[in-house]
Design a protein around this motif. Structure first.
Motif, PDB file in Angstrom:
ATOM      1  N   ASN A 102       0.827  -1.207   0.000  1.00 41.48           N
ATOM      2  CA  ASN A 102       0.000   0.000   0.000  1.00 41.48           C
ATOM      3  C   ASN A 102       0.858   1.253   0.000  1.00 41.48           C
ATOM      4  OD1 ASN A 102      -2.268  -1.568   0.002  1.00 41.48           O
ATOM      5  ND2 ASN A 102      -2.529  -1.510   2.230  1.00 41.48           N
ATOM      6  N   GLN A 103       1.965   1.198   0.717  1.00 39.51           N
ATOM      7  CA  GLN A 103       2.848   2.382   0.713  1.00 39.51           C
ATOM      8  C   GLN A 103       3.489   2.575  -0.664  1.00 39.51           C
ATOM      9  OE1 GLN A 103       4.785   4.240   3.737  1.00 39.51           O
ATOM     10  NE2 GLN A 103       4.632   2.627   5.268  1.00 39.51           N
ATOM     11  N   PHE A 104       3.905   1.485  -1.281  1.00 41.13           N
ATOM     12  CA  PHE A 104       4.509   1.609  -2.621  1.00 41.13           C
ATOM     13  C   PHE A 104       3.494   2.164  -3.630  1.00 41.13           C
ATOM     14  CE2 PHE A 104       7.907  -1.068  -0.996  1.00 41.13           C
ATOM     15  CZ  PHE A 104       9.008  -0.630  -1.700  1.00 41.13           C
ATOM     16  N   GLY A 105       2.230   1.761  -3.473  1.00 46.76           N
ATOM     17  CA  GLY A 105       1.179   2.270  -4.357  1.00 46.76           C
ATOM     18  C   GLY A 105       1.041   1.454  -5.628  1.00 46.76           C
ATOM     19  N   GLU A 106      -0.121   1.613  -6.269  1.00 51.31           N
ATOM     20  CA  GLU A 106      -0.398   0.790  -7.453  1.00 51.31           C
ATOM     21  C   GLU A 106       0.502   1.122  -8.624  1.00 51.31           C
ATOM     22  OE1 GLU A 106      -4.479   0.694  -8.532  1.00 51.31           O
ATOM     23  OE2 GLU A 106      -4.971  -0.475  -6.734  1.00 51.31           O
ATOM     24  N   ARG A 107       0.958   2.374  -8.658  1.00 52.04           N
ATOM     25  CA  ARG A 107       1.853   2.747  -9.769  1.00 52.04           C
ATOM     26  C   ARG A 107       3.314   2.818  -9.311  1.00 52.04           C
ATOM     27  NH1 ARG A 107       0.300   4.400 -14.638  1.00 52.04           N
ATOM     28  NH2 ARG A 107       1.844   6.053 -14.775  1.00 52.04           N
ATOM     29  N   ALA A 108       3.648   1.922  -8.376  1.00 49.01           N
ATOM     30  CA  ALA A 108       5.058   1.827  -7.957  1.00 49.01           C
ATOM     31  C   ALA A 108       5.903   1.541  -9.196  1.00 49.01           C
ATOM     32  CB  ALA A 108       5.210   0.712  -6.938  1.00 49.01           C
ATOM     33  N   ALA A 109       7.097   2.107  -9.218  1.00 55.10           N
ATOM     34  CA  ALA A 109       7.927   2.000 -10.429  1.00 55.10           C
ATOM     35  C   ALA A 109       8.887   0.821 -10.362  1.00 55.10           C
ATOM     36  CB  ALA A 109       8.723   3.291 -10.602  1.00 55.10           C
ATOM     37  N   LEU A 110       9.092   0.199 -11.521  1.00 59.28           N
ATOM     38  CA  LEU A 110      10.193  -0.754 -11.694  1.00 59.28           C
ATOM     39  C   LEU A 110      11.113  -0.170 -12.762  1.00 59.28           C
ATOM     40  CD1 LEU A 110       8.312  -4.182 -11.783  1.00 59.28           C
ATOM     41  CD2 LEU A 110       9.788  -3.365  -9.945  1.00 59.28           C
ATOM     42  N   GLN A 111      12.380  -0.071 -12.430  1.00 64.19           N
ATOM     43  CA  GLN A 111      13.365   0.421 -13.404  1.00 64.19           C
ATOM     44  C   GLN A 111      14.478  -0.611 -13.498  1.00 64.19           C
ATOM     45  OE1 GLN A 111      13.724   3.952 -10.987  1.00 64.19           O
ATOM     46  NE2 GLN A 111      13.418   5.219 -12.808  1.00 64.19           N
ATOM     47  N   ALA A 112      14.858  -0.927 -14.720  1.00 66.10           N
ATOM     48  CA  ALA A 112      15.901  -1.949 -14.904  1.00 66.10           C
ATOM     49  C   ALA A 112      17.200  -1.277 -15.328  1.00 66.10           C
ATOM     50  CB  ALA A 112      15.463  -2.954 -15.957  1.00 66.10           C
ATOM     51  N   ARG A 113      18.269  -1.661 -14.653  1.00 68.69           N
ATOM     52  CA  ARG A 113      19.577  -1.133 -15.067  1.00 68.69           C
ATOM     53  C   ARG A 113      20.474  -2.312 -15.419  1.00 68.69           C
ATOM     54  NH1 ARG A 113      22.682   3.557 -11.876  1.00 68.69           N
ATOM     55  NH2 ARG A 113      23.682   1.994 -10.591  1.00 68.69           N
ATOM     56  N   PHE A 114      20.827  -2.381 -16.698  1.00 72.08           N
ATOM     57  CA  PHE A 114      21.763  -3.402 -17.168  1.00 72.08           C
ATOM     58  C   PHE A 114      23.161  -2.812 -17.027  1.00 72.08           C
ATOM     59  CE2 PHE A 114      18.819  -6.400 -19.205  1.00 72.08           C
ATOM     60  CZ  PHE A 114      17.665  -5.634 -19.226  1.00 72.08           C
ATOM     61  N   ASN A 115      23.980  -3.463 -16.211  1.00 64.72           N
ATOM     62  CA  ASN A 115      25.333  -2.936 -15.943  1.00 64.72           C
ATOM     63  C   ASN A 115      26.379  -3.799 -16.652  1.00 64.72           C
ATOM     64  OD1 ASN A 115      24.591  -0.925 -13.870  1.00 64.72           O
ATOM     65  ND2 ASN A 115      23.994  -2.717 -12.677  1.00 64.72           N
ATOM     66  N   TYR A 116      27.287  -3.149 -17.341  1.00 65.92           N
ATOM     67  CA  TYR A 116      28.403  -3.863 -17.979  1.00 65.92           C
ATOM     68  C   TYR A 116      29.706  -3.310 -17.417  1.00 65.92           C
ATOM     69  CZ  TYR A 116      31.209  -6.079 -21.609  1.00 65.92           C
ATOM     70  OH  TYR A 116      32.122  -6.845 -22.278  1.00 65.92           O
ATOM     71  N   TYR A 117      30.391  -4.144 -16.657  1.00 71.28           N
ATOM     72  CA  TYR A 117      31.655  -3.731 -16.039  1.00 71.28           C
ATOM     73  C   TYR A 117      32.790  -4.308 -16.877  1.00 71.28           C
ATOM     74  CZ  TYR A 117      28.447  -2.955 -12.118  1.00 71.28           C
ATOM     75  OH  TYR A 117      27.394  -2.539 -11.332  1.00 71.28           O
ATOM     76  N   SER A 118      33.443  -3.444 -17.640  1.00 67.90           N
ATOM     77  CA  SER A 118      34.544  -3.903 -18.499  1.00 67.90           C
ATOM     78  C   SER A 118      35.741  -4.301 -17.647  1.00 67.90           C
ATOM     79  CB  SER A 118      34.980  -2.779 -19.432  1.00 67.90           C
ATOM     80  OG  SER A 118      33.963  -2.472 -20.346  1.00 67.90           O
ATOM     81  N   ARG A 119      36.618  -5.079 -18.248  1.00 70.63           N
ATOM     82  CA  ARG A 119      37.887  -5.361 -17.577  1.00 70.63           C
ATOM     83  C   ARG A 119      38.606  -4.055 -17.287  1.00 70.63           C
ATOM     84  NH1 ARG A 119      39.961 -10.636 -20.735  1.00 70.63           N
ATOM     85  NH2 ARG A 119      37.847 -11.230 -21.288  1.00 70.63           N
ATOM     86  N   CYS A 120      39.438  -4.082 -16.287  1.00 74.82           N
ATOM     87  CA  CYS A 120      40.143  -2.854 -15.927  1.00 74.82           C
ATOM     88  C   CYS A 120      41.579  -3.189 -15.562  1.00 74.82           C
ATOM     89  CB  CYS A 120      39.422  -2.209 -14.737  1.00 74.82           C
ATOM     90  SG  CYS A 120      40.210  -0.707 -14.194  1.00 74.82           S
ATOM     91  N   GLN A 121      42.494  -2.394 -16.103  1.00 73.51           N
ATOM     92  CA  GLN A 121      43.908  -2.671 -15.830  1.00 73.51           C
ATOM     93  C   GLN A 121      44.296  -2.342 -14.393  1.00 73.51           C
ATOM     94  OE1 GLN A 121      46.450  -0.742 -18.677  1.00 73.51           O
ATOM     95  NE2 GLN A 121      45.107  -1.266 -20.381  1.00 73.51           N
ATOM     96  N   ARG A 122      43.513  -1.514 -13.712  1.00 77.42           N
ATOM     97  CA  ARG A 122      43.878  -1.114 -12.360  1.00 77.42           C
ATOM     98  C   ARG A 122      42.736  -1.366 -11.360  1.00 77.42           C
ATOM     99  NH1 ARG A 122      48.662   1.543 -11.526  1.00 77.42           N
ATOM    100  NH2 ARG A 122      48.242   0.621  -9.493  1.00 77.42           N
ATOM    101  N   PRO A 123      42.402  -2.633 -11.142  1.00 76.06           N
ATOM    102  CA  PRO A 123      41.325  -2.909 -10.186  1.00 76.06           C
ATOM    103  C   PRO A 123      41.663  -2.462  -8.771  1.00 76.06           C
ATOM    104  CG  PRO A 123      42.399  -4.947 -10.887  1.00 76.06           C
ATOM    105  CD  PRO A 123      42.950  -3.856 -11.743  1.00 76.06           C
ATOM    106  N   ASP A 124      42.943  -2.231  -8.514  1.00 76.19           N
ATOM    107  CA  ASP A 124      43.344  -1.764  -7.173  1.00 76.19           C
ATOM    108  C   ASP A 124      42.961  -0.302  -6.946  1.00 76.19           C
ATOM    109  OD1 ASP A 124      45.103  -1.143  -9.239  1.00 76.19           O
ATOM    110  OD2 ASP A 124      46.825  -0.942  -7.892  1.00 76.19           O
ATOM    111  N   LEU A 125      42.696   0.426  -8.041  1.00 79.55           N
ATOM    112  CA  LEU A 125      42.428   1.867  -7.911  1.00 79.55           C
ATOM    113  C   LEU A 125      41.035   2.280  -8.412  1.00 79.55           C
ATOM    114  CD1 LEU A 125      45.818   3.296  -9.314  1.00 79.55           C
ATOM    115  CD2 LEU A 125      45.152   3.019  -6.923  1.00 79.55           C
ATOM    116  N   VAL A 126      40.430   1.422  -9.215  1.00 80.06           N
ATOM    117  CA  VAL A 126      39.213   1.840  -9.931  1.00 80.06           C
ATOM    118  C   VAL A 126      38.043   0.931  -9.549  1.00 80.06           C
ATOM    119  CG1 VAL A 126      38.223   2.056 -12.253  1.00 80.06           C
ATOM    120  CG2 VAL A 126      40.591   2.723 -11.858  1.00 80.06           C
TER     121      VAL A 126
END
Ligand SMILES: O=C(O)CCC(=O)C(=O)O
Ligand SMILES: [Fe+2]
Length: 388
Positions: free
Chosen positions: A236-260
């Motif tokens: 009831n708090q969310f309401g009938e028009r509660a939103a769903l949003q989809a985020r597709f995340n692509y995490y590329s390889r990274c040469q510096r995982p220690d910093l990024v």
């Protein structure tokens, strides 16, 4: 990264990380966000794994469900998240749904339900369907740049293919590319941002959205029951028009995982978020003063509390700070579905959770996600704005 020219955030955000990697570019200064890379080197005491909850036991009658309800409540009080594993949603004949999980199948409960007139119509989130989502996500990101650009967002926009808008001065950028889409209510869909390729993308996402609707109904009810509240109170708090949003995340390889970082430390501004991971780990949750890696389980969905559930539960459920690491060896894909109260709807702590022992700590708020975003862009949490 001394010697690397400093490009402005706006220019960097108009480029895709995936293309920078293909061109062999190193992360620019603005992507450098970590100076705590020694934390993994310090041996940490073993911790309990993120709890796996069997929702089938939560949609069934006492006494079968009491223990699982307790586990759910503890998971959300201490972790702010849990994993849902091998879950099959079975649509009931009327309006409610039962969930059956294969490896902790609660036969007496299910039989009880079946004899009460529940009929399965096969609305299941089978592992093969979760694989399908991962596949269309991967196929989308692996297309040539021109094809993806057809669905590109402007640097300052939210929806579409690209990256977050430019953050406040001094904030680092995420080593990731995203496709962000409003998926529900249906009249909020902007089809120009929905990929036409791979061919099955739209159909698969529509189907996934329907599964997410069913799941949010179940999870919201189970959470209410775990706190001895009326089952529909959060819905009831969310309401009938509660939103769903989809985020597709692509995490590329990274040469510096220690910093990024793939995604900087943050808490979600949603009610809660349902995350599908691939087989590459990277998501970490901050608990007991250290970062704990969420295991990637191929048939599991991770349900993570956002700030708005913390508000609705008067601080009983926690909205955890989390982040995503980068890897020099493998790219990673995830699909996060944010479930957020409908626009303009006031939400606040459930009255049943406010008492002498636990006074009200949050006030009523409206459109919290927008306020959350402004703080997020400054690298800050927003929850204090809701404190009494
Ligand atoms: O990629 C993940 O596993 C987490 C994503 C996330 O936290 C978000 O999109 O807010
Ligand atoms: Fe998040």
């Amino acid at each position: 990264m001394a010697g690397v020219s400093a490009l402005s955030a706006e220019i960097l955000l108009s480029k895709r990380v995936q293309e920078m990697v293909l061109n062999g570019e190193e992360p620019q200064n603005l992507y450098i966000s970590r100076d705590d890379c020694t934390d993994e080197a310090i041996p940490s005491p073993p911790s309990d794994p993120i709890p796996i909850i069997d929702l089938s036991l939560l949609s069934s009658a006492e006494p079968c469900s009491a223990q699982e309800l307790q586990r759910l409540r503890l998971a959300l009080c201490s972790w702010g998240c849990f994993q849902l594993k091998r879950t099959w949603l079975k649509k009931a004949k009327a309006t409610s749904f039962a969930i059956v999980e294969s490896d902790s199948f609660c036969a007496p409960c299910y039989v009880g339900k079946a004899t009460c007139g529940f009929q399965a119509t096969g609305h299941g989130i089978a592992k093969s369907f979760l694989d399908k989502i991962r596949e269309v996500a991967r196929d989308f990101f692996e297309q040539p740049a021109e094809e993806k650009r057809r669905h590109a967002k402007g640097v300052e926009e939210f929806e579409g293919y690209g990256a977050d808008p430019v953050p406040a001065e001094g904030q680092s950028l995420d080593w990731s590319d995203r496709l962000f889409l409003d998926v529900y209510p249906e009249d909020r869909r902007k089809h120009r941002f929905w990929p036409e390729n791979p061919k099955s993308f739209r159909k698969v996402l529509e189907e996934y959205t329907s599964r997410m609707q069913i799941l949010t109904e179940l999870v919201s009810k189970a959470m209410a029951k775990s706190l001895n509240l009326e089952a529909d109170c959060f819905l009831n708090q969310f309401g009938e028009r509660a939103a769903l949003q989809a985020r597709f995340n692509y995490y590329s390889r990274c040469q510096r995982p220690d910093l990024v970082l793939g995604l900087k430390a943050h808490a979600d501004g949603s009610g809660y978020t349902i995350i599908l991971q691939d087989d590459v780990e990277g998501l970490q949750i901050f608990k007991d003063e250290r970062w704990i890696t969420a295991p990637s389980i191929s048939d599991a969905l991770l349900v993570l509390m956002g700030d708005q559930m913390e508000i609705m539960t008067n601080g009983i459920f926690k909205s955890p700070v989390h982040r995503v690491l980068t890897s020099s060896e493998k790219e990673r894909i995830s699909v996060a579905v944010f479930y957020t109260p409908e626009p303009n709807k006031e939400i606040g702590p459930e009255e049943g959770l406010v008492n002498e022992e636990r006074p009200r700590i949050y006030k009523k708020v409206k459109d919290y996600a927008g306020v959350h975003w402004e703080y997020y862009q400054q690298g800050k949490r927003a929850l204090h704005v809701a404190e009494v």
